[in-house]
Design a protein around this motif. Structure first.
Motif, PDB file in Angstrom:
ATOM      1  N   SER A  12       0.813  -1.222   0.000  1.00  0.00           N
ATOM      2  CA  SER A  12       0.000   0.000   0.000  1.00  0.00           C
ATOM      3  C   SER A  12       0.845   1.271   0.000  1.00  0.00           C
ATOM      4  N   LYS A  13       2.174   1.119   0.171  1.00  0.00           N
ATOM      5  CA  LYS A  13       3.125   2.230   0.092  1.00  0.00           C
ATOM      6  C   LYS A  13       2.794   3.358   1.073  1.00  0.00           C
ATOM      7  N   VAL A  14       2.541   2.970   2.341  1.00  0.00           N
ATOM      8  CA  VAL A  14       2.174   3.958   3.358  1.00  0.00           C
ATOM      9  C   VAL A  14       3.311   4.929   3.649  1.00  0.00           C
ATOM     10  N   CYS A  15       4.552   4.500   3.396  1.00  0.00           N
ATOM     11  CA  CYS A  15       5.702   5.370   3.689  1.00  0.00           C
ATOM     12  C   CYS A  15       6.223   6.113   2.461  1.00  0.00           C
ATOM     13  N   GLN A  16       5.611   5.873   1.324  1.00  0.00           N
ATOM     14  CA  GLN A  16       6.141   6.455   0.085  1.00  0.00           C
ATOM     15  C   GLN A  16       6.113   7.981   0.107  1.00  0.00           C
ATOM     16  N   SER A  17       5.049   8.556   0.668  1.00  0.00           N
ATOM     17  CA  SER A  17       4.946  10.015   0.690  1.00  0.00           C
ATOM     18  C   SER A  17       6.069  10.644   1.506  1.00  0.00           C
ATOM     19  N   LEU A  18       6.587   9.895   2.504  1.00  0.00           N
ATOM     20  CA  LEU A  18       7.693  10.415   3.314  1.00  0.00           C
ATOM     21  C   LEU A  18       9.034  10.256   2.603  1.00  0.00           C
ATOM     22  N   THR A  19       9.199   9.149   1.893  1.00  0.00           N
ATOM     23  CA  THR A  19      10.474   8.920   1.198  1.00  0.00           C
ATOM     24  C   THR A  19      10.709   9.945   0.105  1.00  0.00           C
ATOM     25  N   GLU A  20       9.650  10.536  -0.405  1.00  0.00           N
ATOM     26  CA  GLU A  20       9.773  11.526  -1.479  1.00  0.00           C
ATOM     27  C   GLU A  20      10.166  12.905  -0.961  1.00  0.00           C
ATOM     28  N   LYS A  21      10.070  13.125   0.373  1.00  0.00           N
ATOM     29  CA  LYS A  21      10.378  14.443   0.946  1.00  0.00           C
ATOM     30  C   LYS A  21      11.833  14.500   1.411  1.00  0.00           C
ATOM     31  N   VAL A  22      12.750  14.292   0.492  1.00  0.00           N
ATOM     32  CA  VAL A  22      14.178  14.247   0.846  1.00  0.00           C
ATOM     33  C   VAL A  22      14.726  15.612   1.250  1.00  0.00           C
ATOM     34  N   ASP A  23      14.090  16.691   0.804  1.00  0.00           N
ATOM     35  CA  ASP A  23      14.590  18.044   1.106  1.00  0.00           C
ATOM     36  C   ASP A  23      13.921  18.654   2.333  1.00  0.00           C
ATOM     37  N   GLU A  24      13.079  17.900   3.014  1.00  0.00           N
ATOM     38  CA  GLU A  24      12.358  18.438   4.169  1.00  0.00           C
ATOM     39  C   GLU A  24      13.297  18.556   5.363  1.00  0.00           C
ATOM     40  N   THR A  25      13.266  19.698   6.041  1.00  0.00           N
ATOM     41  CA  THR A  25      14.110  19.912   7.220  1.00  0.00           C
ATOM     42  C   THR A  25      13.509  19.191   8.417  1.00  0.00           C
ATOM     43  N   VAL A  26      14.334  19.019   9.461  1.00  0.00           N
ATOM     44  CA  VAL A  26      13.865  18.325  10.651  1.00  0.00           C
ATOM     45  C   VAL A  26      12.729  19.095  11.320  1.00  0.00           C
ATOM     46  N   GLU A  27      12.794  20.442  11.292  1.00  0.00           N
ATOM     47  CA  GLU A  27      11.723  21.255  11.884  1.00  0.00           C
ATOM     48  C   GLU A  27      10.402  21.035  11.141  1.00  0.00           C
ATOM     49  N   GLN A  28      10.480  20.950   9.830  1.00  0.00           N
ATOM     50  CA  GLN A  28       9.286  20.693   9.035  1.00  0.00           C
ATOM     51  C   GLN A  28       8.737  19.293   9.298  1.00  0.00           C
ATOM     52  N   PHE A  29       9.656  18.344   9.436  1.00  0.00           N
ATOM     53  CA  PHE A  29       9.217  16.972   9.678  1.00  0.00           C
ATOM     54  C   PHE A  29       8.500  16.847  11.013  1.00  0.00           C
ATOM     55  N   TYR A  30       9.017  17.492  12.038  1.00  0.00           N
ATOM     56  CA  TYR A  30       8.407  17.396  13.369  1.00  0.00           C
ATOM     57  C   TYR A  30       6.996  17.998  13.411  1.00  0.00           C
ATOM     58  N   LYS A  31       6.677  18.836  12.445  1.00  0.00           N
ATOM     59  CA  LYS A  31       5.342  19.428  12.388  1.00  0.00           C
ATOM     60  C   LYS A  31       4.362  18.594  11.548  1.00  0.00           C
ATOM     61  N   GLU A  32       4.870  17.529  10.926  1.00  0.00           N
ATOM     62  CA  GLU A  32       4.026  16.690  10.070  1.00  0.00           C
ATOM     63  C   GLU A  32       2.903  16.029  10.874  1.00  0.00           C
TER      64      GLU A  32
END
Length: 271
Positions: free
Chosen positions: A142-162
């Protein structure tokens, strides 16, 4: 002339029969075209449900419209058993989903999940190796993690707000207690020689096909998602139960009509 209850039972079962055709067709289609474990898992239940609905609806349709009392009796017996089973399942669903919730983490848009917070019955299901292997296969397909693997340029601050789903939080990233260094949403660096109290930390892998699919947090995330789905199903079951009870009551009236009609003589002898 047929009575109203017989007509209603006939109409309802005719509609049910029509609905059983695409359900059975979907099951047969999956049996020939299924390529993943998730699809193969659905094929047998769909075929069984389609055949069950078709047989029961035919029994109700013929029993009500053709005044075949024994068929209508069988139909009512099946309906009664279905009502009892659905009632028991609804109570069971509320009981096993009563425990467990995500833990709010300060400064995070997502929650953390622990397997021990959920009911023992659910824990046993996901801790079963055979069951979990199937679930992992479905998660990967079902590729539940695919949307995250595509965000290679996302900063840690942005990730923590996901606002991650329970499955994404548990399966697609390491637990916050591990203290890994962020590289990308699915790429984290561990501290060399560090010892961890949480067993999930040693199970994490940056391999997209592994990630944290073997972690206890992943199992907890799946259970949290299952818990919410089962509660929705339980509410729908209550509505369906009311409908079934109404149909059962109408069917009882039709059965009584059949007995009365069959008891009356078809012709009267001349005096």
């Amino acid at each position: 002339m047929f009575r109203l209850s017989n007509n209603l039972v006939g109409i309802l079962n005719f509609i049910t029969f029509l609905l059983s055709v695409p359900i059975l067709g979907a099951g047969i289609w999956l049996s020939h075209r299924a390529s993943t474990d998730c699809e193969k898992f659905l094929e047998k239940p769909l075929i069984a449900l389609g055949v069950f609905l078709m047989v029961v609806s035919l029994a109700g349709l013929i029993g009500a419209c053709c005044r075949v009392s024994w068929l209508l009796w069988v139909y009512l017996l099946v309906m009664f058993l279905l009502i009892v089973l659905l009632f028991c399942f609804t109570i069971f669903a509320f009981v096993v989903t009563n425990k467990g919730a995500g833990e709010v983490v300060s400064g995070r848009g997502y929650k953390e999940y622990r397997l021990g917070d959920y009911s023992n019955w659910l824990q046993k299901r996901v801790n079963n190796t055979k069951n979990w292997n199937r679930i992992k296969s479905c998660l990967y397909d079902s590729k539940v993690c695919q949307s995250l693997t595509e965000k290679v340029d996302e900063t840690v601050e942005q990730f923590y707000k996901e606002q991650l789903s329970s499955i994404q939080s548990g399966c697609c990233k390491p637990s916050d207690v591990c203290g890994f260094t962020y590289v990308s949403p699915t790429n984290w660096t561990s501290t060399n020689g560090a010892t961890y109290t949480n067993s999930d930390c040693s199970l994490w892998s940056n391999d997209p096909s592994v990630l944290c699919y073997n972690c206890q947090a992943c199992k907890a995330g799946v259970l949290d998602n299952l818990k919410r789905d089962w509660k929705k199903v339980a509410v729908i079951n209550i509505i369906f139960l009311v409908f079934l009870i109404i149909v059962y009551s109408i069917g009882c009236c039709a059965f009584r009509n059949n007995r009365e009609d069959n008891a009356q003589p078809r012709w009267k002898p001349y005096p």
